[in-house]
Structure formats: structure tokens, C-alpha cells
Design an enzyme around this catalytic site. Structure first.
Site, PDB file in Angstrom:
ATOM      1  N   HIS A  66      67.520  28.266  -6.469  1.00  0.00           N
ATOM      2  CA  HIS A  66      67.798  28.159  -5.028  1.00  0.00           C
ATOM      3  C   HIS A  66      69.037  27.312  -4.735  1.00  0.00           C
ATOM      4  O   HIS A  66      69.206  26.835  -3.620  1.00  0.00           O
ATOM      5  CB  HIS A  66      66.568  27.580  -4.309  1.00  0.00           C
ATOM      6  CG  HIS A  66      65.356  28.446  -4.437  1.00  0.00           C
ATOM      7  ND1 HIS A  66      64.089  27.943  -4.641  1.00  0.00           N
ATOM      8  CD2 HIS A  66      65.228  29.803  -4.408  1.00  0.00           C
ATOM      9  CE1 HIS A  66      63.234  28.953  -4.728  1.00  0.00           C
ATOM     10  NE2 HIS A  66      63.900  30.084  -4.601  1.00  0.00           N
ATOM     11  N   CYS A 119      85.480  31.524   3.525  1.00  0.00           N
ATOM     12  CA  CYS A 119      86.373  31.812   2.395  1.00  0.00           C
ATOM     13  C   CYS A 119      85.747  31.528   1.030  1.00  0.00           C
ATOM     14  O   CYS A 119      86.340  31.828  -0.001  1.00  0.00           O
ATOM     15  CB  CYS A 119      87.681  31.020   2.531  1.00  0.00           C
ATOM     16  SG  CYS A 119      87.482  29.224   2.318  1.00  0.00           S
ATOM     17  N   CYS A 159      85.586  23.984   7.475  1.00  0.00           N
ATOM     18  CA  CYS A 159      86.271  24.148   6.192  1.00  0.00           C
ATOM     19  C   CYS A 159      87.747  23.784   6.360  1.00  0.00           C
ATOM     20  O   CYS A 159      88.406  24.260   7.285  1.00  0.00           O
ATOM     21  CB  CYS A 159      86.132  25.592   5.723  1.00  0.00           C
ATOM     22  SG  CYS A 159      87.165  26.012   4.295  1.00  0.00           S
ATOM     23  N   SER A 195      54.641  23.719  -9.699  1.00  0.00           N
ATOM     24  CA  SER A 195      54.888  24.720  -8.651  1.00  0.00           C
ATOM     25  C   SER A 195      53.622  25.504  -8.367  1.00  0.00           C
ATOM     26  O   SER A 195      52.925  25.934  -9.284  1.00  0.00           O
ATOM     27  CB  SER A 195      55.991  25.696  -9.078  1.00  0.00           C
ATOM     28  OG  SER A 195      56.150  26.706  -8.096  1.00  0.00           O
TER      29      SER A 195
END
Length: 292
Positions: free
Chosen positions: A141, A152, A200, A241
Site C-alpha cells: 500500500h 507530473c 508541486c 493481520s
């Protein structure tokens, strides 16, 4: 090895009994019989490092609060959702990024160095396996320590973004209320209102953590790559998990199809309990170090 001698942080670890000697023996046999072990870890391996998980009974985020993690679509669609996310993340980052691997992370790193562990897949985004030194590893993940531009694709380190936040918000301060599994904290709308979020620096696009948010999907390339590593393996160990999220569960289904033996080390029930060869209800950092 100072980490391995440090006391585990049990604030977010559900209560459980010490490992039964019979369980230790069974897991030892399972690991000894395996030549190419495929390991999948979840939030339960990091709780002993002081990072809460989502689902543990009594101590997980869902049990303690009505908070839910941000959804991918909301983050992309809403500037105010991004402002709220990044403000909370900014406050939580110094603490979250300082968490260190615990004994379980170090044991898995050692198994890799010994040639026992063929591949490690973690569902966690906390970078603790990387900090421990694991290299034969896929972060299913993604990882909160990296940030990229949705426009970009440019990548920067999360620590670098923290400096941009500080420059843009020199007088902004907020008191945090509790930390979430993905590193953010709880703030009020009032606290968040004046927080400035940088764009950005290359294209002015939206910056997002290199993490698969809820409602988003793991890339086909990554899934195929993990399936290839599983195909080279002869057994599967799930550590920490409940495997409730399909992106991880699919690999357990593939392992069952290949008739690989599956061992589970997790406090509380999991989605695999009915078809696992072995189910152990212990702390990862307590049981894994007992395996030679």
C-alpha cells in the site's frame, strides 16, 4: 540490537496470553519445513512499536473513535479535504516518523539474511520493515515517507515536504488529539482553516502521499509482481493481520489455490482461520523471536 532489548509499547496491543510452548513448537516446525517462505504483515506487527491499528478489539482506531481514514476520491476531489489531511499529517509527522522497528521486524530481516524468507509483503505504510533493513520486500500500500505529484509524477521525501509546510505556515500551531494508524492526528475544523498546503514545485499539481488510500486500488504491476514472488514460494506466514482488506487477502486465496501451507500469527480472528494450517494467537514480537 538496542531495539530488540527495548520494552515493547503495548498501549495498542490487544490482551493475549504468553505463547504456549506447543504453539512455539508448531510454528518452529512450520518455519523449519519451509525453504522459500512468503511472509505478509499487517498493522498488528507495528502495534508494539506504538502505532495503533484499525480493527483490534478494544484498542484499534475503530474501537476507540468514530474516525475513519480519508477516502481516495475525497482527497482528489476536495481542496478542503486535502487541507484537513495535510494539516493533521503535518502535526503527526514528527512523532509518526520517529517510530522504530520492534523485535518482530528485526527477526524477519534476519530470516531474509539467512535465506529463509523468500519475500516479504507488508500492508503497512510506516516504513518500519525498511528501517529494520528488510530488502526483499514489497510495500503493498505504499509508504507515508514518500510523496508524489498526481499531475507530473514527481516524487519527494515526506521529510522534505515537512520543511515546505513549516516555511508556508511559520506561525501556525495546533494541539494534537491522538494519533491514527496512518500518521495523522485529530484536529478541529477551526484549527485546520488557515493551514497552507504547497503545490508541486514542478507543475503546480496536487501532492499526495505515496499510499493507497481507502477506495483506491493497488497497481496491476505490483499485484502481478507479488503473485510471481508467491509462485516461487513454498509456504505463507501471515503476521499481524486480520486480512480483512481484499488487496492482501487475494494472495492468501492464491496460496490456498496452490495448496501452500499457511500459518497465521495474529491476536484475534482473521479471514483465513477456516483454511489455515496453523493459527496462533500471540504477539508477533513475543513469538517470532523464539523461532530458530
Amino acid at each position: 540490537h538496542s531495539i530488540s532489548r527495548a520494552s515493547p509499547n503495548l498501549a495498542f496491543v490487544p490482551a493475549c496470553l504468553p505463547p504456549d510452548p506447543v504453539d512455539v513448537e508448531e510454528l518452529q516446525r512450520f518455519v523449519s519445513n519451509s525453504k522459500h517462505l512468503f511472509v505478509m504483515t499487517g498493522a498488528g506487527i507495528s502495534t508494539e512499536s506504538g502505532i495503533p491499528d484499525y480493527r483490534s478489539e478494544g484498542v484499534g482506531l475503530y474501537a476507540r473513535t468514530d474516525r475513519r481514514p480519508i477516502q481516495h476520491a475525497e482527497f482528489v476531489r476536495s481542496a478542503s479535504a486535502r487541507q484537513r489531511y495535510w494539516a493533521r499529517n503535518f502535526v503527526g509527522w514528527p512523532q509518526f516518523s520517529s517510530h522504530q522497528p520492534n523485535r518482530a521486524h528485526l527477526v524477519l530481516r534476519d530470516w531474509e539474511r539467512l535465506g529463509k524468507l523468500h519475500w516479504l509483503v507488508t500492508q503497512n505504510v510506516d516504513a518500519l520493515h525498511a528501517k529494520a533493513g528488510s530488502q526483499r520486500m514489497t510495500e503493498l500500500h505504499g509508504c507515508t515517507h514518500r510523496v508524489f505529484c498526481l499531475g507530473c509524477g514527481d516524487q519527494i521525501l515526506r521529510s522534505e515536504l515537512q520543511e515546505h509546510f513549516e516555511a508556508l505556515n511559520p506561525t501556525w500551531k495546533a494541539e494534537a488529539f491522538g494519533v491514527a494508524p496512518d500518521g495523522d492526528v485529530f484536529l478541529t475544523d477551526e484549527q485546520v482553516r488557515n493551514f497552507q498546503v504547497p503545490a508541486c514545485h514542478k507543475c503546480g499539481g496536487i501532492l499526495k502521499p505515496d499510499v493507497t488510500f481507502f477506495g483506491d486500488t493497488v497497481s496491476r504491476e505490483k499485484v502481478d509482481f507479488v503473485h510471481q514472488r508467491l509462485a516461487e514460494s513454498d509456504s505463507m506466514l501471515v503476521a499481524g493481520s486480520s486480512m480483512q482488506v481484499y488487496s492482501g487477502y487475494r494472495f492468501a486465496l492464491a496460496a490456498r489455490e496452490k495448496q501452500l501451507p499457511i500459518a497465521i500469527l495474529n491476536i484475534g480472528p482473521t479471514r483465513l482461520d477456516h483454511f489455515a494450517s496453523l493459527k496462533l494467537n500471540s504477539r508477533c514480537g513475543e513469538l517470532l523471536p523464539l523461532i530458530v
